[in-house]
Write an enzyme that holds these catalytic residues in place. Structure first.
Site, mmCIF file in Angstrom:
data_model
loop_
_atom_site.group_PDB
_atom_site.id
_atom_site.type_symbol
_atom_site.label_atom_id
_atom_site.label_comp_id
_atom_site.label_asym_id
_atom_site.label_seq_id
_atom_site.Cartn_x
_atom_site.Cartn_y
_atom_site.Cartn_z
ATOM 1 N N LYS A 129 -0.279 -8.311 2.062
ATOM 2 C CA LYS A 129 -1.257 -8.875 1.132
ATOM 3 C C LYS A 129 -0.611 -9.874 0.150
ATOM 4 O O LYS A 129 0.621 -9.916 0.021
ATOM 5 C CB LYS A 129 -1.933 -7.729 0.368
ATOM 6 C CG LYS A 129 -2.834 -6.840 1.255
ATOM 7 C CD LYS A 129 -3.508 -5.762 0.399
ATOM 8 C CE LYS A 129 -4.518 -4.953 1.190
ATOM 9 N NZ LYS A 129 -5.173 -3.918 0.326
ATOM 10 N N TYR A 158 -13.794 -7.486 5.004
ATOM 11 C CA TYR A 158 -13.978 -6.239 4.261
ATOM 12 C C TYR A 158 -15.453 -5.820 4.176
ATOM 13 O O TYR A 158 -15.833 -5.101 3.254
ATOM 14 C CB TYR A 158 -13.400 -6.380 2.857
ATOM 15 C CG TYR A 158 -11.924 -6.042 2.745
ATOM 16 C CD1 TYR A 158 -11.411 -4.821 3.225
ATOM 17 C CD2 TYR A 158 -11.031 -6.902 2.122
ATOM 18 C CE1 TYR A 158 -10.066 -4.507 3.095
ATOM 19 C CE2 TYR A 158 -9.673 -6.583 1.994
ATOM 20 C CZ TYR A 158 -9.206 -5.379 2.482
ATOM 21 O OH TYR A 158 -7.879 -5.056 2.343
ATOM 22 N N ARG A 167 3.699 1.424 0.162
ATOM 23 C CA ARG A 167 2.937 1.277 -1.093
ATOM 24 C C ARG A 167 3.656 1.912 -2.276
ATOM 25 O O ARG A 167 3.571 1.415 -3.410
ATOM 26 C CB ARG A 167 1.528 1.833 -0.910
ATOM 27 C CG ARG A 167 0.638 0.855 -0.124
ATOM 28 C CD ARG A 167 -0.639 1.475 0.323
ATOM 29 N NE ARG A 167 -1.628 0.478 0.759
ATOM 30 C CZ ARG A 167 -2.785 0.788 1.339
ATOM 31 N NH1 ARG A 167 -3.102 2.058 1.549
ATOM 32 N NH2 ARG A 167 -3.619 -0.158 1.699
ATOM 33 N N ASN A 198 -1.911 -3.480 -3.548
ATOM 34 C CA ASN A 198 -1.118 -2.411 -2.924
ATOM 35 C C ASN A 198 -0.348 -2.870 -1.687
ATOM 36 O O ASN A 198 0.006 -2.080 -0.830
ATOM 37 C CB ASN A 198 -2.005 -1.194 -2.642
ATOM 38 C CG ASN A 198 -3.184 -1.535 -1.750
ATOM 39 O OD1 ASN A 198 -3.262 -2.624 -1.202
ATOM 40 N ND2 ASN A 198 -4.092 -0.583 -1.596
ATOM 41 N N GLU A 238 -10.499 -5.837 13.832
ATOM 42 C CA GLU A 238 -9.624 -6.563 12.906
ATOM 43 C C GLU A 238 -8.618 -7.449 13.638
ATOM 44 O O GLU A 238 -8.285 -8.549 13.169
ATOM 45 C CB GLU A 238 -8.917 -5.571 11.986
ATOM 46 C CG GLU A 238 -9.901 -4.887 11.032
ATOM 47 C CD GLU A 238 -9.266 -3.816 10.155
ATOM 48 O OE1 GLU A 238 -10.005 -3.190 9.360
ATOM 49 O OE2 GLU A 238 -8.037 -3.589 10.257
HETATM 50 N N1 UDP Z 1 -9.400 -0.946 -3.461
HETATM 51 C C1 UDP Z 1 -9.572 -1.229 -4.805
HETATM 52 N N2 UDP Z 1 -10.082 -0.263 -5.627
HETATM 53 C C2 UDP Z 1 -10.437 0.976 -5.176
HETATM 54 C C3 UDP Z 1 -10.249 1.264 -3.812
HETATM 55 C C4 UDP Z 1 -9.744 0.278 -2.980
HETATM 56 O O1 UDP Z 1 -9.270 -2.329 -5.249
HETATM 57 O O2 UDP Z 1 -10.878 1.817 -5.967
HETATM 58 C C5 UDP Z 1 -8.866 -1.986 -2.573
HETATM 59 C C6 UDP Z 1 -7.432 -1.732 -2.149
HETATM 60 O O3 UDP Z 1 -6.749 -2.982 -2.068
HETATM 61 C C7 UDP Z 1 -7.586 -1.135 -0.771
HETATM 62 C C8 UDP Z 1 -8.809 -1.888 -0.249
HETATM 63 O O4 UDP Z 1 -9.641 -2.021 -1.380
HETATM 64 O O5 UDP Z 1 -6.433 -1.311 0.018
HETATM 65 C C9 UDP Z 1 -9.594 -1.199 0.857
HETATM 66 O O6 UDP Z 1 -9.920 0.114 0.433
HETATM 67 P P1 UDP Z 1 -9.733 1.359 1.400
HETATM 68 O O7 UDP Z 1 -10.414 2.515 0.785
HETATM 69 O O8 UDP Z 1 -10.148 0.969 2.793
HETATM 70 O O9 UDP Z 1 -8.154 1.635 1.344
HETATM 71 P P2 UDP Z 1 -7.007 1.426 2.439
HETATM 72 O O10 UDP Z 1 -7.622 1.666 3.787
HETATM 73 O O11 UDP Z 1 -6.506 0.015 2.268
HETATM 74 O O12 UDP Z 1 -5.965 2.441 2.084
#
Ligand code: UDP
Ligand code: MG
Length: 136
Positions: free
Chosen positions: A12, A52, A105, A115, A129
């Protein structure tokens, strides 16, 4: 078609900006992944919204799409046995504060939004994806 499982990984903007791409790629290689395809690019807000779209009802959706389109990213197809789950485990929890020691992370993540990495969460989403970035 590879006989191994494939997953989509993204380095990212926060990590690309800090010049962590090579170090993160090295972690994947040391864990036994092959980087089958890779490209550095910058996506538009519209593209981020499409990528997304599963999160479109979430309160963080708009900020998330602004963020993913804010600077260069590195998209990769990672390949190995059990690539999807192994990548999720190497990435660590969404919030770097909750991520286990030794995960990407934990090591590099700045906050729950910045992250450092994305990884597909299922076989179905991995296919969607991978096509998003690598199917012309
Ligand atoms: N994210 C955020 N706030 C939140 C949860 C998620 O900004 O409270 C962002 C974060 O960058 C995350 C992405 O949204 O990686 C997608 O969320 P997901 O729950 O799919 O997490 P991941 O699969 O990336 O662990
Ligand atoms: Mg997710």
């Amino acid at each position: 078609m590879s006989k191994y499982e494939q997953t989509l990984s993204i380095i990212k903007p926060d990590a690309v900006e800090r010049n962590l791409s090579d170090e993160i790629k090295q972690i994947f290689i040391l864990k036994g992944f092959k980087i089958a395809e890779e490209k550095k690019l910058k996506i538009t807000k519209n593209e981020a919204e499409k990528f997304y779209q599963v999160h479109q009802t979430k309160p963080f959706y708009n900020d998330l799409c602004n963020y993913l389109s804010s600077g260069p990213i590195v998209a990769m197809i990672l390949e190995k046995e059990n690539a999807i789950i192994d990548n999720r485990n190497i990435m660590g929890a969404t919030n770097p504060k909750d991520a286990a020691e030794g995960t990407i992370r934990k090591k590099f993540g700045l906050s729950i939004d910045k992250n450092s990495v994305h990884g597909s969460d299922s076989a179905e989403n991995a296919k969607i994806e991978i096509d998003f970035f690598f199917k012309n």
